[in-house]
Write a protein that holds these residues in place. Sequence first.
Motif, PDB file in Angstrom:
ATOM      1  N   ASP A 150       8.953 -34.677 -13.873  1.00  0.00           N
ATOM      2  CA  ASP A 150       8.049 -33.599 -14.285  1.00  0.00           C
ATOM      3  C   ASP A 150       7.334 -33.923 -15.598  1.00  0.00           C
ATOM      4  OD1 ASP A 150       8.609 -31.415 -12.140  1.00  0.00           O
ATOM      5  OD2 ASP A 150      10.588 -32.163 -12.717  1.00  0.00           O
TER       6      ASP A 150
ATOM      7  N   ASP B  87       6.182 -35.305  -9.810  1.00  0.00           N
ATOM      8  CA  ASP B  87       5.309 -34.498 -10.667  1.00  0.00           C
ATOM      9  C   ASP B  87       4.879 -35.288 -11.895  1.00  0.00           C
ATOM     10  OD1 ASP B  87       5.206 -32.452  -8.867  1.00  0.00           O
ATOM     11  OD2 ASP B  87       6.177 -30.960 -10.131  1.00  0.00           O
TER      12      ASP B  87
ATOM     13  N   HIS C  25       3.274 -31.313  -7.091  1.00  0.00           N
ATOM     14  CA  HIS C  25       1.987 -31.387  -7.795  1.00  0.00           C
ATOM     15  C   HIS C  25       1.277 -32.713  -7.532  1.00  0.00           C
ATOM     16  CE1 HIS C  25       2.030 -27.680 -10.282  1.00  0.00           C
ATOM     17  NE2 HIS C  25       3.306 -27.736  -9.968  1.00  0.00           N
TER      18      HIS C  25
ATOM     19  N   HIS D  64      13.055 -34.809  -5.574  1.00  0.00           N
ATOM     20  CA  HIS D  64      12.278 -33.946  -6.476  1.00  0.00           C
ATOM     21  C   HIS D  64      12.886 -32.542  -6.503  1.00  0.00           C
ATOM     22  CE1 HIS D  64       9.035 -32.620  -8.970  1.00  0.00           C
ATOM     23  NE2 HIS D  64       8.737 -31.640  -8.133  1.00  0.00           N
TER      24      HIS D  64
ATOM     25  N   HIS E  99      12.381 -27.925 -13.875  1.00  0.00           N
ATOM     26  CA  HIS E  99      12.137 -28.170 -15.300  1.00  0.00           C
ATOM     27  C   HIS E  99      13.273 -27.636 -16.185  1.00  0.00           C
ATOM     28  CE1 HIS E  99       7.445 -28.532 -14.763  1.00  0.00           C
ATOM     29  NE2 HIS E  99       8.088 -28.909 -13.671  1.00  0.00           N
TER      30      HIS E  99
END
Length: 246
Positions: free
Chosen positions: A8, A36, A64, A118, A152
Amino acid sequence: MRYLVLTDIHANLPALEAVLEVASAEGYDRVLVLGDLVGYGADPNAVIDRVKALAPAAIIRGNHDKASSGLYSTDDFNAVARTAAMWTFNALSPENREFLTTLPAGPLQVTPRLEICHGTPFDEDAYVFDAADAIDALDAARGALCLFGHTHLPVVFSRSPTGFNVALPTGAISRITLEDGTRYLVNPGSVGQPRDGDARAAFAVCDEDASQVTFWRVPYRIDLAQEAILAAGLPAPLAARLAIGR
Ligand code: ZN
């Protein structure tokens, strides 16, 4: 083997550079990237170029990366995330957009003991927030250690013959030792958009031989990342949230 674990990054170049500076000083052998790379931040091309230069031993895509390269619709994104994905799609060089489309989906087995994903090992886009999610993910994991991102939030879920446990890494450096017979689901936290209330960039180093995972938090030039977001015309909340780590 010491693995530098990055996830991320979200096109936050100042955060990535600060992380790599500390990681290089500490030393590592190989790099794992859990997806990400882009989305939200203002430096998608520079971040991808920096990641490519690291020549990761294993790298997988995040939601993303899919949305920003046109692989995936942004229908389930909120308005800010969708705006950022569209901005990123247009900002990416053709080579880097192509690079994102070629990233494999997780999970990916790195060694017999170590796997990366992920979201979860059973669905690359699913989130692990609570104990029920974590138990599903631990059931699906193939090795004793599964590294994940997407939320996150730095966290260690573990399940041993005696029970299930949740631990939250805190402070600038914290370390866990992996016990034989226990299965672990570990999120190092986000390099480029932390959401646990600590604005510092997060990463981890996984030492497979020593059976240790070390969690790091690194200060970086948040002001530079914010200026770049605003100068790019990206939504202002994406700059504001970096300062509070939410
Ligand atoms: Zn993310």
